[in-house]
Structures are given as structure tokens and as C-alpha cells.
Design a protein around this motif. Structure first.
Motif, PDB file in Angstrom:
ATOM      1  N   ASP A   1       0.826  -1.207   0.000  1.00 43.40           N
ATOM      2  CA  ASP A   1       0.000   0.000   0.000  1.00 43.40           C
ATOM      3  C   ASP A   1       0.863   1.261   0.000  1.00 43.40           C
ATOM      4  OD1 ASP A   1      -2.111  -1.713   0.090  1.00 43.40           O
ATOM      5  OD2 ASP A   1      -2.910  -1.037   2.012  1.00 43.40           O
ATOM      6  N   GLU A   2       1.987   1.227   0.710  1.00 43.64           N
ATOM      7  CA  GLU A   2       2.876   2.385   0.724  1.00 43.64           C
ATOM      8  C   GLU A   2       3.435   2.664  -0.665  1.00 43.64           C
ATOM      9  OE1 GLU A   2       4.948   2.496   5.056  1.00 43.64           O
ATOM     10  OE2 GLU A   2       5.346   0.675   3.886  1.00 43.64           O
ATOM     11  N   LEU A   3       3.777   1.606  -1.384  1.00 45.10           N
ATOM     12  CA  LEU A   3       4.279   1.782  -2.750  1.00 45.10           C
ATOM     13  C   LEU A   3       3.207   2.380  -3.658  1.00 45.10           C
ATOM     14  CD1 LEU A   3       6.152  -1.628  -2.951  1.00 45.10           C
ATOM     15  CD2 LEU A   3       7.225   0.641  -2.923  1.00 45.10           C
ATOM     16  N   TYR A   4       1.960   1.989  -3.435  1.00 41.95           N
ATOM     17  CA  TYR A   4       0.828   2.532  -4.195  1.00 41.95           C
ATOM     18  C   TYR A   4       0.595   3.995  -3.839  1.00 41.95           C
ATOM     19  CZ  TYR A   4      -4.084   2.705  -5.864  1.00 41.95           C
ATOM     20  OH  TYR A   4      -5.272   3.006  -6.491  1.00 41.95           O
ATOM     21  N   PHE A   5       0.587   4.303  -2.534  1.00 40.56           N
ATOM     22  CA  PHE A   5       0.358   5.685  -2.113  1.00 40.56           C
ATOM     23  C   PHE A   5       1.460   6.605  -2.626  1.00 40.56           C
ATOM     24  CE2 PHE A   5      -1.777   3.685   1.813  1.00 40.56           C
ATOM     25  CZ  PHE A   5      -2.985   3.596   1.146  1.00 40.56           C
TER      26      PHE A   5
ATOM     27  N   LEU B   1       0.393   7.419  -6.119  1.00 34.09           N
ATOM     28  CA  LEU B   1      -0.771   8.312  -6.128  1.00 34.09           C
ATOM     29  C   LEU B   1      -0.400   9.713  -5.677  1.00 34.09           C
ATOM     30  CD1 LEU B   1      -3.663   6.088  -4.701  1.00 34.09           C
ATOM     31  CD2 LEU B   1      -3.043   6.512  -7.081  1.00 34.09           C
ATOM     32  N   SER B   2       0.586   9.823  -4.777  1.00 35.27           N
ATOM     33  CA  SER B   2       0.970  11.146  -4.284  1.00 35.27           C
ATOM     34  C   SER B   2       1.514  12.028  -5.399  1.00 35.27           C
ATOM     35  CB  SER B   2       2.017  11.009  -3.173  1.00 35.27           C
ATOM     36  OG  SER B   2       3.284  10.615  -3.680  1.00 35.27           O
TER      37      SER B   2
ATOM     38  N   PRO C   1      -2.677   9.359   0.484  1.00 33.02           N
ATOM     39  CA  PRO C   1      -1.668   9.664  -0.532  1.00 33.02           C
ATOM     40  C   PRO C   1      -1.064  11.059  -0.375  1.00 33.02           C
ATOM     41  CG  PRO C   1      -3.550   8.586  -1.543  1.00 33.02           C
ATOM     42  CD  PRO C   1      -3.953   8.916  -0.138  1.00 33.02           C
ATOM     43  N   LEU C   2      -1.890  12.036   0.040  1.00 32.96           N
ATOM     44  CA  LEU C   2      -1.393  13.395   0.251  1.00 32.96           C
ATOM     45  C   LEU C   2      -0.326  13.410   1.343  1.00 32.96           C
ATOM     46  CD1 LEU C   2      -1.743  16.484  -0.346  1.00 32.96           C
ATOM     47  CD2 LEU C   2      -3.382  16.515   1.530  1.00 32.96           C
TER      48      LEU C   2
ATOM     49  N   GLY D   1       5.245  13.471   3.466  1.00 32.24           N
ATOM     50  CA  GLY D   1       6.335  12.822   4.179  1.00 32.24           C
ATOM     51  C   GLY D   1       7.588  12.711   3.326  1.00 32.24           C
ATOM     52  N   ILE D   2       7.407  12.373   2.064  1.00 28.53           N
ATOM     53  CA  ILE D   2       8.542  12.246   1.149  1.00 28.53           C
ATOM     54  C   ILE D   2       9.220  13.599   0.947  1.00 28.53           C
ATOM     55  CG2 ILE D   2       9.156  11.796  -1.259  1.00 28.53           C
ATOM     56  CD1 ILE D   2       6.980   9.588  -1.197  1.00 28.53           C
TER      57      ILE D   2
END
Length: 480
Positions: free
Chosen positions: A33-37, A40-41, A56-57, A62-63
Motif C-alpha cells: 500500500d505504501e508503494l501505491y500511495f 498516487l501522491s 496519498p497526500l 512525508g517524502i
């Protein structure tokens, strides 16, 4: 008179939890899910076909703030759980809990299995739990403080904002409405402040509704697909998982909390909200963690009773939470070395841990197949994956021209019709049948030997596309 706030002990618990979660954040790997978010972000919007935009926002935030690393994407989930600890302690205080009750509620929440899972990885659950807790806190204040009806507005604001993370907050609203109608206090239903809070929640949620209407209610399609896919399994797991969501000791204390809420006519409606939400979840075939926010309410209420009981009861509650917390930590946190993970029950019981292992091996297998593409075809060759986690892992690794028809990713396609050579992974024979030739080029494994969704997948190299992607793309869309 309002109880004193146990701010020192609750702060210590929250800070320790935040520190432990951050220290362990690099362990294992990204969850799918983190890879997906992360993907999407990079495409911000008012919503996606499978979820609202908040998670996703926050992944993107965070990134940008902390770096494009596994720790960077996990700072906000760890912070959210620290906030959750404080909110549950405040719920206990609102229910007339002493400093001891507040500390017990904070410690039990911090060491709960789902708290640790939601704090270790960035999931929609990571932000849903504190949003539910904040809404419940304000609802309690509205019900218990008759001279302060403005708390209905605060509750409405949080409920409206929560719809930008998941629409499941509707379960809390429906549960409370059913409780007020069934057991009262029904006079609350005539309060203009309650209806003002409801209108505020609706007004804040309007962009979500507009997105759903404009996109033909994709969340309903998603919910129907999930129910058809795993609804029966979720119903079977519902009751046992209610007893273990935050650990068995939390569940026992929560049972006493239900009794406490039921005996107080002012908040009895919130006791009724739990079985109503549970029944709706079972009927819909939803996930067993949909009731997590209400379980924490019951637990906070139970901590008030436990702290006020005889010394033996208090000691038993503390010892039970300590033992339960140890089990939760072993299950929920990456404490077992990756090489030994497959020899333990952790991958079976913790889906998040199971699906966080093996991504480097998956990427290596896909890249080896892509390297076999003839040089003349490299410029147009693409990769097609069956799931959003696989897509996200390859994008994170810098693999070019990656496509998927899974959930929202379908909207990013189709690939160009010039992509007549493709590496396919986790797809069925129907898609392979679109090509003149397909040959297996690699098999995905993982060094831990964990049996997850990627383990054993065949990576195919296919050439000579028969049907243009622009024509066949509508066939491949799928929700899960």
C-alpha cells in the motif's frame, strides 16, 4: 469537576511509542500500500477510485519533508499513533477517569497490535484511528457537557474531515444515530447544535460526494469487489479479530467498558454504536478493523472502571496489558529477523509484515526479464503488472514505462500502441493471449522464503502484440 490530566505519564508513553516506531521504521521493506500511495501522491486529486485523497497526500508530504525513504514515508503514521495515545487518554478523562485510568488507557493503546501496525507502516488505518478518536472525544463532550453544545460543531468538523481519509466514519455516525433513537437521550436529537454539526460535516464532505458522483460512484464498485472477493473470509474472521485487534487484554477491559457506557444514560448511545457498526460491517463483508475506533472507546471506558476497582483488579489489568503488549509487539513490529520470519507465525497473522518482504527480489526478476528485450525494442518495451504494489515497486526502482490496470492505476493507461513488446507479471492467460509469443523469463522468490503474493510469480517476456492497447484496455480494469 473535570479530572486532572495525567499529562506527564501520557506524554512519556506517546513519545516512547513515536521513538520506537521511528527506530524500527527501516526494518523489512515497504508495504504494497505504501508503494501505491507513493505513486498516487504524484497525481494529487480530490479522490481516487479506491479511496479519498488524505493518505496519498500525507505520503507525498512525508517524502518531501523527510526524504524519499522508507523512514520518510513513515514519520506521519508514527506521529499519528502518538496523537492517538493522547486522544484515548483524553477519552478516559472525559469519562471521569483518574490519572491512573488515563495512563492505563494510554499504555494499552500504545502497545495494541493494530496501533503498532498502523504506526509502523503508512496505511489508511494510520490516520483513521486518530480521526475516529477525535470525533468520539468531541461527541462525548457534547453528550456529557450539556452546557457546552458547541462540541457538536467540533465533532461535525472532524467527521467531515475524516471523509477525506476513508468514508468509514459513516459507521460511527450511523451507530450514534441508531443509539440515540433506540436508547436516548432522544432530546439531543432536537438540539439545533447537533444538526448544525451534521450540516458542517456534510458541507466539508461535499467535495468527496462530488467526486463520487462525477466518477460514477467508484467507491461502491470497489466495496462490491472487496465483498465479493473476501467478504466471506472477513465475516469468519470478524469475531476472533475483534478479540485480538489491540490484544486480548484490551478486549477484556473493553467488555467492562461497554457495561460502563451502558449504565450511563448520557452516553449509552455510544455503547449501542459498537454493535450497530459491527452488524453493518458483517452485512457488507467489510474488514474486521472497521470497528477499531469504537473498540478503543470501550477500552478507555473500561480503564476508568479498572483504575477505580480494588488493588487486585488494577494489578491484574496492568499485568494483562503488559503481557498482551509483549505479544502484540512480537506480532506487529519487525522484531523477528527477516531470515527467520518464515519459521514463525508472524507472516500468517500479520498481513502487513507478510507483504513487506521480497520487493528487491521482485524488482530484480522484472528487470532481468526486461534486460532480455532485444536492443531494437528497448525504447518502446513496457512492463505490465497485475497489482498496484508491483507497479509501485518498479516505479520506485526507476523502471520506465510501467503500467497496471489495478484500481486507480487503470486511469493512467493505456500504454502506447507502439509498445508491442512487454514484460508481464502477475497477469492471467487472457492478457498473454494478446501477444504472438510469450515465454517465461524469471520466477520471483524472496530470501526470507515468506509465502506472500509475489512469491513464485512467473515473469513473462511477450512480443508481437495482436490487439492494440487502446482497444483492449477496457477489458483489463479490475478492483481488489
Amino acid at each position: 469537576m473535570e479530572r486532572p490530566l495525567a499529562w506527564r505519564s501520557v506524554t512519556v508513553v506517546a513519545v516512547l511509542l513515536f521513538g520506537v516506531l521511528l527506530a524500527l521504521s527501516p526494518s523489512y521493506g515497504y508495504h504494497r500500500d505504501e508503494l501505491y500511495f507513493r505513486v498516487l501522491s504524484e497525481h494529487p486529486g480530490w479522490g481516487y477510485v479506491d479511496q479519498p485523497p488524505l493518505t496519498p497526500l500525507l505520503a507525498g508530504a512525508g517524502i518531501r519533508l523527510f526524504g524519499d525513504t522508507i523512514t520518510g514515508i513513515r514519520v506521519f503514521p508514527a506521529l499519528a499513533m502518538a496523537v492517538l495515545v493522547w486522544l484515548v487518554a483524553l477519552i478516559a478523562r472525559e469519562l471521569d477517569g483518574s490519572r491512573a485510568a488515563q495512563t492505563l488507557a494510554a499504555a494499552g493503546t500504545a502497545t495494541g497490535a493494530y496501533t503498532l501496525i498502523a504506526g509502523h507502516s503508512l496505511l489508511t488505518l494510520s490516520f483513521d484511528l486518530p480521526l475516529w478518536a477525535a470525533a468520539i472525544l468531541f461527541l462525548l463532550r457534547a453528550l456529557l457537557r450539556e452546557g457546552e453544545p458547541r462540541w457538536w460543531l467540533a465533532a461535525g468538523a472532524v467527521i467531515g474531515l475524516a471523509t477525506y481519509n476513508k468514508h468509514l466514519i459513516a459507521l460511527l455516525v450511523l451507530g450514534l444515530a441508531a443509539g440515540l433513537a433506540a436508547v436516548g437521550p432522544r432530546r439531543v436529537l432536537a438540539s439545533p447544535w447537533l444538526w448544525a454539526g451534521g450540516l458542517l460535516a456534510l458541507a466539508l464532505a461535499v467535495p468527496n460526494l462530488i467526486y463520487q458522483v462525477a466518477n460514477d460512484w467508484p467507491q461502491l464498485s470497489m466495496a462490491a469487489a472487496l465483498s465479493a472477493d473476501k467478504g466471506a473470509e472477513q465475516r469468519m474472521l470478524f469475531v476472533p479479530m475483534q478479540l485480538t485487534l489491540f490484544g486480548p487484554a484490551v478486549s477484556v477491559i473493553a467488555a467492562f467498558g461497554f457495561v460502563r457506557l451502558w449504565r450511563d444514560r448520557r452516553v449509552r448511545a455510544l455503547a449501542v454504536a459498537y454493535p450497530v457498526a459491527a452488524a453493518l460491517t458483517l452485512i457488507a463483508g467489510g474488514r474486521f478493523d472497521y470497528t477499531g475506533g469504537l473498540v478503543l472507546l470501550l477500552f478507555a471506558a473500561g480503564c476508568v472502571s479498572a483504575a477505580a476497582a480494588a488493588r487486585g483488579v488494577r494489578l491484574a489489568a496492568g499485568a494483562g496489558l503488559a503481557f498482551s503488549g509483549l505479544l502484540s509487539a512480537l506480532l506487529a513490529l519487525p522484531l523477528v529477523p527477516v531470515a527467520e520470519l518464515a519459521e514463525t507465525p508472524v507472516p500468517v497473522l500479520n498481513e502487513v509484515a507478510r507483504e513487506s518482504v521480497g520487493w528487491p527480489e521482485f524488482v530484480a526478476a522484472a528487470q532481468s526479464a526486461r534486460a532480455a528485450v532485444p536492443p531494437a525494442e528497448q525504447a518502446t518495451a513496457m512492463v505490465f503488472t497485475g497489482s498496484y504494489g508491483e507497479h509501485g515497486a518498479l516505479v520506485r526502482a526507476g523502471v520506465p514505462r510501467v503500467y497496471s490496470a489495478h484500481n486507480h492505476l487503470w486511469l493512467f493507461g493505456p500504454p502506447p500502441d507502439t509498445a508491442t513488446t512487454a514484460v508481464l507479471v502477475n497477469v492471467g492467460p487472457r492478457i498473454r493471449g494478446q501477444f504472438g509469443t510469450c515465454e517465461p523469463r524469471a520466477t520471483v522468490g524472496n530470501r526470507a522464503g515468506v509465502d506472500n503474493e509475489e512469491q513464485g510469480l512467473t515473469v513473462w517476456l511477450c512480443r508481437d502484440l495482436r490487439t492494440p492497447w487502446s482497444v483492449s484496455w477496457p477489458r483489463w480494469r479490475h478492483f481488489s
